[in-house]
Enzyme design. Structure first.
Site, PDB file in Angstrom:
ATOM      1  N   GLY A 110       0.811  -1.202   0.000  1.00 51.17           N
ATOM      2  CA  GLY A 110       0.000   0.000   0.000  1.00 51.17           C
ATOM      3  C   GLY A 110       0.847   1.255   0.000  1.00 51.17           C
ATOM      4  O   GLY A 110       2.074   1.212   0.119  1.00 51.17           O
ATOM      5  N   GLN A 111       0.180   2.395  -0.103  1.00 48.80           N
ATOM      6  CA  GLN A 111       0.895   3.676  -0.122  1.00 48.80           C
ATOM      7  C   GLN A 111       1.788   3.841   1.096  1.00 48.80           C
ATOM      8  O   GLN A 111       2.974   4.163   0.977  1.00 48.80           O
ATOM      9  CB  GLN A 111      -0.098   4.843  -0.153  1.00 48.80           C
ATOM     10  CG  GLN A 111      -0.907   4.974  -1.411  1.00 48.80           C
ATOM     11  CD  GLN A 111      -1.725   6.255  -1.386  1.00 48.80           C
ATOM     12  OE1 GLN A 111      -1.345   7.260  -1.973  1.00 48.80           O
ATOM     13  NE2 GLN A 111      -2.848   6.232  -0.697  1.00 48.80           N
ATOM     14  N   ASP A 137       2.383  -8.940   3.086  1.00 48.56           N
ATOM     15  CA  ASP A 137       1.257  -8.549   2.251  1.00 48.56           C
ATOM     16  C   ASP A 137       0.063  -9.429   2.615  1.00 48.56           C
ATOM     17  O   ASP A 137       0.093 -10.184   3.594  1.00 48.56           O
ATOM     18  CB  ASP A 137       1.593  -8.647   0.762  1.00 48.56           C
ATOM     19  CG  ASP A 137       2.021 -10.039   0.341  1.00 48.56           C
ATOM     20  OD1 ASP A 137       1.753 -11.013   1.090  1.00 48.56           O
ATOM     21  OD2 ASP A 137       2.615 -10.185  -0.736  1.00 48.56           O
ATOM     22  N   THR A 170     -10.081   0.111   2.740  1.00 49.08           N
ATOM     23  CA  THR A 170     -10.189   1.547   2.470  1.00 49.08           C
ATOM     24  C   THR A 170     -11.157   1.877   1.339  1.00 49.08           C
ATOM     25  O   THR A 170     -11.210   3.031   0.903  1.00 49.08           O
ATOM     26  CB  THR A 170      -8.807   2.130   2.128  1.00 49.08           C
ATOM     27  OG1 THR A 170      -8.256   1.424   1.001  1.00 49.08           O
ATOM     28  CG2 THR A 170      -7.861   2.020   3.315  1.00 49.08           C
ATOM     29  N   TYR A 177      -2.952   3.020  12.287  1.00 49.75           N
ATOM     30  CA  TYR A 177      -3.342   4.270  11.624  1.00 49.75           C
ATOM     31  C   TYR A 177      -4.858   4.341  11.509  1.00 49.75           C
ATOM     32  O   TYR A 177      -5.517   3.378  11.113  1.00 49.75           O
ATOM     33  CB  TYR A 177      -2.696   4.365  10.240  1.00 49.75           C
ATOM     34  CG  TYR A 177      -1.196   4.283  10.335  1.00 49.75           C
ATOM     35  CD1 TYR A 177      -0.432   5.414  10.565  1.00 49.75           C
ATOM     36  CD2 TYR A 177      -0.544   3.047  10.243  1.00 49.75           C
ATOM     37  CE1 TYR A 177       0.949   5.334  10.700  1.00 49.75           C
ATOM     38  CE2 TYR A 177       0.829   2.958  10.375  1.00 49.75           C
ATOM     39  CZ  TYR A 177       1.572   4.105  10.604  1.00 49.75           C
ATOM     40  OH  TYR A 177       2.919   4.015  10.745  1.00 49.75           O
ATOM     41  N   THR A 201      -8.250   7.574  11.061  1.00 47.92           N
ATOM     42  CA  THR A 201      -8.716   8.513  10.057  1.00 47.92           C
ATOM     43  C   THR A 201      -9.619   9.591  10.646  1.00 47.92           C
ATOM     44  O   THR A 201     -10.245   9.391  11.709  1.00 47.92           O
ATOM     45  CB  THR A 201      -9.504   7.736   8.972  1.00 47.92           C
ATOM     46  OG1 THR A 201     -10.150   8.646   8.082  1.00 47.92           O
ATOM     47  CG2 THR A 201     -10.562   6.844   9.601  1.00 47.92           C
ATOM     48  N   TYR A 217     -17.309   2.854   6.695  1.00 46.77           N
ATOM     49  CA  TYR A 217     -15.846   2.880   6.815  1.00 46.77           C
ATOM     50  C   TYR A 217     -15.434   3.551   8.126  1.00 46.77           C
ATOM     51  O   TYR A 217     -14.609   3.019   8.880  1.00 46.77           O
ATOM     52  CB  TYR A 217     -15.248   3.618   5.622  1.00 46.77           C
ATOM     53  CG  TYR A 217     -13.788   3.967   5.779  1.00 46.77           C
ATOM     54  CD1 TYR A 217     -12.813   2.975   5.745  1.00 46.77           C
ATOM     55  CD2 TYR A 217     -13.381   5.285   5.972  1.00 46.77           C
ATOM     56  CE1 TYR A 217     -11.463   3.296   5.895  1.00 46.77           C
ATOM     57  CE2 TYR A 217     -12.049   5.610   6.121  1.00 46.77           C
ATOM     58  CZ  TYR A 217     -11.094   4.616   6.085  1.00 46.77           C
ATOM     59  OH  TYR A 217      -9.766   4.934   6.244  1.00 46.77           O
ATOM     60  N   LYS A 269     -13.383   1.884  11.352  1.00 44.43           N
ATOM     61  CA  LYS A 269     -12.101   2.391  11.844  1.00 44.43           C
ATOM     62  C   LYS A 269     -12.185   2.777  13.319  1.00 44.43           C
ATOM     63  O   LYS A 269     -11.237   2.548  14.084  1.00 44.43           O
ATOM     64  CB  LYS A 269     -11.656   3.581  11.001  1.00 44.43           C
ATOM     65  CG  LYS A 269     -11.272   3.228   9.572  1.00 44.43           C
ATOM     66  CD  LYS A 269     -10.075   2.281   9.502  1.00 44.43           C
ATOM     67  CE  LYS A 269      -8.785   2.978   9.849  1.00 44.43           C
ATOM     68  NZ  LYS A 269      -7.604   2.060   9.711  1.00 44.43           N
ATOM     69  N   TRP A 290      -6.536  12.275   4.071  1.00 47.60           N
ATOM     70  CA  TRP A 290      -6.230  12.571   2.668  1.00 47.60           C
ATOM     71  C   TRP A 290      -4.828  12.087   2.262  1.00 47.60           C
ATOM     72  O   TRP A 290      -4.030  12.828   1.690  1.00 47.60           O
ATOM     73  CB  TRP A 290      -6.362  14.073   2.395  1.00 47.60           C
ATOM     74  CG  TRP A 290      -7.714  14.652   2.623  1.00 47.60           C
ATOM     75  CD1 TRP A 290      -8.773  14.097   3.286  1.00 47.60           C
ATOM     76  CD2 TRP A 290      -8.167  15.951   2.193  1.00 47.60           C
ATOM     77  NE1 TRP A 290      -9.848  14.949   3.288  1.00 47.60           N
ATOM     78  CE2 TRP A 290      -9.507  16.104   2.634  1.00 47.60           C
ATOM     79  CE3 TRP A 290      -7.565  16.995   1.484  1.00 47.60           C
ATOM     80  CZ2 TRP A 290     -10.253  17.250   2.382  1.00 47.60           C
ATOM     81  CZ3 TRP A 290      -8.313  18.135   1.250  1.00 47.60           C
ATOM     82  CH2 TRP A 290      -9.639  18.262   1.687  1.00 47.60           C
TER      83      TRP A 290
END
Length: 310
Positions: free
Chosen positions: A11-12, A31, A63, A100, A102, A126, A130, A151
């Site tokens: 992922g990012q 992964d 996500t 993490y 959000t 979502y 979270k 973001w």
């Protein structure tokens, strides 16, 4: 050396964490094939037993914000149930858990930046999943860091920045929402600050300030303002655009309906992070500039040197 396990390595954020955490210990980057968070808690704990990490860093998440509205069961399995299993394992083994979250855990009302102790009120499946993950961690794992951000974007993976660059080269007209306000957070910045926090934990574990922190760059913008700035900078850097960035049209969210409600106010107050750890956060435009430079000059950035955040 500490054994550091990273979930979601493709992922990012997982991509950037492999760079930032490499100097801190032995990395175990997994992964979905190696650690599938949609599986049962027992299977997840068995996978952790095989690796036996000292620190677990969990950027992996469900996500697909809109898809979650019709698939909340899977969103909860990944974002809440699996996180609870990881937290329980971390507590039994004495491991640190970095997770993490959000801005979607808030209701998105008002204009004041959200503080860590503000009342939550997610408006989407979502966001609910979270928040449930956060609560599972707090219940099970006293030694944790929950980093709420917003973001997220980067040079790796799919995101708004890369979509706008593509559309700016293909279309002569664009409409972008202008009534949702927040700060674009570079994955590289999140990863670098994660490394700083883990470095401090490793140096002084007994006195470390565990808990929930907000992590986003300084300043604020709308998605429309973000797109205009990005494409203006891209044009200045020599990218041939079909659209004039000044002509990007701002529209209200009501003109771009989606299955999941987006927060109108995604501002995050990061004073706690800065006051506790002495971390100075950069202004949001600097992260956009750095990722844009990386995307437009891949040869010059192939070695991926460490980022420098002003």
């Amino acid at each position: 050396m500490a054994r550091i396990l990273i979930t979601g390595k493709n992922g990012q954020l997982g991509h950037e964490l492999q760079r930032s955490l490499a100097p801190l210990g032995e990395l175990i980057a997994t992964d979905r094939q190696e650690l599938d968070l949609s599986q049962s808690g027992e299977r997840i704990e068995q996978a952790l037993d095989r690796h036996y990490p000292d620190i677990i860093v969990n950027p992996a998440a469900y996500t697909a914000v809109d898809k979650a509205e019709s698939d909340e069961e899977t969103a909860n399995a990944v974002n809440a149930d699996a996180v609870g299993a990881i937290a329980r394992w971390a507590t039994r083994r004495g491991a640190l858990l970095v997770h993490y979250s959000t801005d979607y855990v808030f209701n998105g009302d008002g204009e004041r930046p959200w503080r860590e102790d503000d009342a939550t009120g997610p408006q989407s499946a979502y966001g609910r999943s979270k928040l449930a993950g956060e609560e599972a961690i707090r219940l099970a794992a006293p030694h944790h860091l929950i980093l709420r951000t917003s973001w997220v974007f980067g040079a790796h993976g799919a995101n708004f920045l890369k979509t706008m660059l593509k559309l700016g080269q293909e279309r002569d007209a664009l409409k972008v929402v202008d009534d949702q306000i927040g700060a674009p957070a570079p994955a590289a910045l999140i990863a670098d600050i994660t490394a700083e926090l883990i470095r401090e934990y490793l140096a002084k574990p007994a006195g470390f300030a565990f808990g929930t922190y907000h992590l986003a760059p300084r300043g604020e913008t709308s998605w429309h303002g973000y797109a205009v700035y990005l494409l203006q900078r891209a044009a200045e850097s020599g990218l041939a655009l079909k659209i004039d960035p000044a002509n990007i049209q701002g529209i209200p969210s009501s003109e771009y309906p989606l299955p999941a409600k987006r927060p109108a106010n995604s501002r995050l107050c990061c004073d706690k992070l800065q006051d506790t750890f002495g971390i100075a956060l950069p202004e949001w435009k600097s992260g956009v500039d750095q990722v844009l430079a990386q995307l437009l000059s891949p040869a010059a950035n192939s070695g991926r040197p460490p980022r420098e955040w002003p």
